[in-house]
Motif scaffolding. Structure first.
Motif, PDB file in Angstrom:
ATOM      1  N   GLY A 154       0.842  -1.194   0.000  1.00 47.78           N
ATOM      2  CA  GLY A 154       0.000   0.000   0.000  1.00 47.78           C
ATOM      3  C   GLY A 154       0.876   1.243   0.000  1.00 47.78           C
TER       4      GLY A 154
ATOM      5  N   GLN B 199      -2.473   0.946  -5.114  1.00 54.23           N
ATOM      6  CA  GLN B 199      -1.564   0.046  -4.388  1.00 54.23           C
ATOM      7  C   GLN B 199      -0.874  -0.872  -5.384  1.00 54.23           C
ATOM      8  OE1 GLN B 199      -4.157  -0.323  -0.275  1.00 54.23           O
ATOM      9  NE2 GLN B 199      -4.388  -1.966  -1.759  1.00 54.23           N
TER      10      GLN B 199
ATOM     11  N   LEU C  10      -3.242  -1.886   4.165  1.00 56.03           N
ATOM     12  CA  LEU C  10      -3.506  -2.485   2.867  1.00 56.03           C
ATOM     13  C   LEU C  10      -5.021  -2.638   2.693  1.00 56.03           C
ATOM     14  CD1 LEU C  10      -2.174  -3.615   0.362  1.00 56.03           C
ATOM     15  CD2 LEU C  10      -1.897  -5.791   1.547  1.00 56.03           C
TER      16      LEU C  10
END
Lengths: 560, 560
Positions: free
Chosen positions: B271, B303, B338
């Motif tokens: 991320g 990401q 994330l």
């Protein structure tokens, strides 16, 4: 001058038509018309002052505008910072002149004189036009003060890329007049001291803010040199270097005036005066009494023994002595956070009250009447904090102006009593909130006025909330404030800027040029512009967002 | 060297016996003995380096100590700032020399080499004695790094008044060794950029903090020049001027090392990588997808497509390319926040997962194994954020160090899994908390980690809370952190200092010399001392309290 109102396309302009970052005035003018023509600024650009008997400070203002025009070198806040504008600039007309003039009926007084006239009698309005063909731009106003405001707007119109200063939105026509006469910034220089240079830098940044509310003394220090009472600063300043001398004050007042700013000084009484005991111990009750929290909102405890005639006379004389050398029409005597417990066991106070059959409230009434009379005799209108009206039963002149600070909810009660108000509510405008508690031995202590007031929270303040239409005229304006328990020269710029610009737009613009209410989403890109232009001018404002967001208006909105 | 333990009167000294403001070391040493004799510093004072083969950076450290000794000119924080000390100084002995030496078994390596050794193998301890009769002071240590720490303490021992530099508490005997090996400060230079000079100034202020955790890249910008991937900075930095070049990084690392500071770099993955799309669009999922709040904790979304083999290889190569030029034994690969939603409709990711019958978790496992292997091959121990352990089921080397950030309550769960941890909990150590919300169109938005973390709140953090005694050794230390959404060079000093010193004392001292726990009331006067000394050295730390309080220890305590 009755400014003509431009309408037409401006509603669309301010709302959505222009690409982002080509019009970023702060505060947004009353009316504006813009076009889509590129216009570059000549390297021989000059300000043509067509003002008969122009005062020196108007020429200083022009020199400042010339300096900003040449040195802002401010790239538009878009990806590329203006690199994509170069094509449009190649064949663009060149602007060579801005002609400044007063309307025919006006006479040229110094800006500093105009800036200290009573509220409601100052003329800050102006009209600014910038043709698209390179012919002379014009700035007209009823006063040099209006011209100063117009120059401030003029300097915000231009961007810079690769050696070229330009606008993309000629022709431009602006008329502008403030929604409220009082737009302030308050600084506490007593809890911690600020060198004169920090105050001057702040005044330079206060475009559109027309009042510097100087809370100059408090319980912790008395950094003001007073001719008749030299001991107050000698014994009460933090050090001999941390004193505003009489000449410092005069310099600051003149510097402010030349920038259209009135210096409203505050000697807070009868509370917030503990340090006076270092010079006049007999005048202060509960001095440094412990536990301090019983006797004061913050350490050290100590308040004027306002029931004693000699203290009344001393205070009246002190205030008059300070006020008489200031050009402002106003002076604040404070009056907040008076702690009655301080007097409960104070022998001199109780003796006086008992021997004269007087209540504490009556004594405060006398104290206030006498001290205010002394100010009125010097031509000043007194200003007080809201407790003087809401917590005490005292007689105040109808002319007295009341500052609402504890909560925005208190405005209605003050106005109900017929007083004019300045909106300074802690729940919107206190710049110091959110920094956590500062008293010792209290690790989980929070700021009493949590949370931090972001620019956008402040920006949603409604000056007229809870008031009837008939009461609207009692709202003179408002101010953001920095109390300095946790501040000083080290963080002055970042804690004040650009947040303190929020109220400037609320009280200057009042609404969008479309007539729509102010709106944080519309405002953010313009405030970013102001923030980054401040950096170009050497200030240290906080970042409102990552730079990525600043280059992409609205991309970082919650709803984007 | 096994530092001899001074006890005796020191318990009383640190607790209550000395007048306030005569002993203000930060962090407080492990043991100390002090007397009550005044001692002035000779104007011919010199540092006598009795170290065979002394490295150049030891001489630089001595030059810096000499500079501070001569230029701090720091008055004691008492009313009068030392004016009352002059009587004691008239006939005081004069200190002319501090002799620096290593213990017999030690060899003289550069401080910068000592500073980057693996945690647990560095020797930071030292012994410092200052006799009361003016004979030479001595500083001994097992390493040049220990000597550097001792010099830092030495410089805090002296005050200045009217041309005289002095102490009032000779003889002084100090032995000192850190409670924890990791004491960090983390700076995010990606949300907003900081010029190199700001980082150097911060390193100078980081006495006792031995790790500069450099969160150098993020979704908003990639300001790091990488030899093998020059496009990342060319396309991902905010501007060509806002890049840390390879030579900048080397300079910063060397500058840090000479100050006993290890630079722990972090390239946060997978991320916090959106901006990589500007160079490698195929490597980033959900790039700038809206609404961003669905795909990321903050804008812009985007990401790494960590399921794709080419992305795994790219990332491993990138990390290795950056890491191989750094002397530190550690490198952080991040791993926080994330967002799985980003991959749900990401065609390349789903195609890869489906075609290989792999889950997102398994793909992350592979990604982490490969990227970590690349770092391990470069001799680095990987560091990750807590989610890699708590939210995902992936295999990590036992050597991996885990940073706890979401909450202090999460430490126990991480330690339970056997990993060593660094305490970086947002609820104590995030310096950016409390500044209000920054996303647009959200005027009432607060800081997600409200309130502001005062120094004293941070100071109450217990590194071992909720852990069993057997787990204590897994706590390597901790750090305070500045995330830069609302910060930049304009407010770096005031938002960091002196608050970031809180954790330095927690993790260096661990307890008071008496053996009593750290205590905010005891600590405040010493932290004020550090704060005001920082001002003398040109930093801009916030005021913790009004100056009135700083001069009167404990007078502004809640209970005073």
């Amino acid at each position: 001058m009755a400014p003509s109102r431009y309408v037409g396309i401006l509603a669309l302009v301010a709302g959505c038509l222009l690409p982002p970052g080509v019009l970023a005035l702060w505060p947004i003018p009353t009316t504006l018309e813009t076009g889509t023509t590129a216009l570059t600024v000549s390297s021989f650009f000059y300000f043509d002052v067509q003002v008969e008997g122009a005062p020196e400070d108007l020429y200083e203002a022009v020199a400042q505008a010339q300096y900003y025009l040449a040195n802002d070198k401010f790239g538009r806040l878009v990806v590329g910072r203006g690199a994509n504008d170069t094509t449009a600039l190649v064949s663009a007309p060149t602007l060579s002149t801005l002609t400044l003039s007063l309307t025919s009926s006006a006479t040229a007084e110094p800006i500093a004189s105009e800036a200290v006239k009573p509220l409601g009698t100052r003329s800050e309005e102006y009209a600014l036009t910038i043709p698209a063909d390179g012919s002379a731009a014009t700035l007209t106003a009823n006063s040099t003060l209006g011209l100063y405001r117009g120059l401030t707007t003029f300097n915000q119109l231009f961007y810079y890329y690769a050696g070229v200063t330009y606008t993309l939105i000629a022709p431009i026509a602006i008329t502008d007049t403030p929604a409220y006469p009082f737009r302030g910034f308050a600084l506490d220089t007593a809890r911690n001291y600020y060198p004169v240079s920090d105050i001057l830098r702040t005044l330079d940044a206060m475009s559109w803010i027309n009042t510097f509310h100087w809370h100059i003394t408090d319980s912790q220090s008395f950094p003001l040199e007073v001719a008749q009472y030299p001991g107050l600063a000698i014994n009460g300043a933090y050090s001999p270097q941390e004193v505003y001398t009489a000449s410092d004050v005069q310099y600051i007042v003149q510097y402010a005036g030349a920038r259209g700013i009135d210096v409203l000084m505050e000697i807070d009484t009868p509370g917030h005066t503990s340090i006076i005991a270092a010079t006049y111990p007999d005048y202060i009750a509960c001095f440094d009494e412990t536990p301090w929290a019983t006797y004061a909102n913050e350490p050290p405890a100590g308040q004027l023994r306002f029931a004693l005639p000699e203290v009344v006379n001393f205070t009246a004389s002190l205030l008059a002595d300070v006020a008489k050398n200031l050009p402002s029409s106003y002076f604040s005597t404070g009056g907040d956070e008076l702690n009655t417990e301080c007097y409960t066991n104070d022998y001199p106070t109780q003796l006086q009250l008992n021997s004269t059959g007087t209540t504490l409230n009556d004594a405060l009434n006398t104290f206030t009447e006498v001290t205010h009379a002394a100010l009125i005799a010097e031509g000043k209108t007194p200003i007080v904090w809201e407790e003087m009206v809401l917590d005490w039963n005292i007689t105040l002149s109808n002319e007295t102006i009341v500052m609402v600070w504890i909560s925005s909810a208190d405005a209605a009660a003050v106005v109900e009593k017929g007083f004019r108000i300045v909106q300074a509510p802690s729940n919107y405008f206190y710049l110091d909130c959110g920094a956590g508690g500062w008293v010792g031995a209290d690790p989980s202590g929070d700021s009493w006025c949590d949370p931090f007031k972001t620019w956008s929270e402040a920006y949603t303040f409604d000056p007229l909330a809870n008031l009837t239409e008939a009461q609207y005229e009692l709202v003179l304006g408002g101010e953001q404030l920095l109390w300095s328990e946790q501040s000083g020269p080290q963080n002055l710029d970042p804690i004040v800027w650009p947040r303190a610009a929020s109220s400037a737009e609320i009280f200057w613009s009042g609404q969008q040029p479309t007539g729509a209410p102010l709106n944080v989403t519309e405002a953010l890109p313009r405030l970013q512009d102001l923030r980054y232009r401040m950096v170009q001018r050497g200030l240290k404002p906080i970042h409102l967002q990552p730079y990525w967001c600043a280059l992409r208006p609205d991309a970082c909105d919650l709803t984007a």
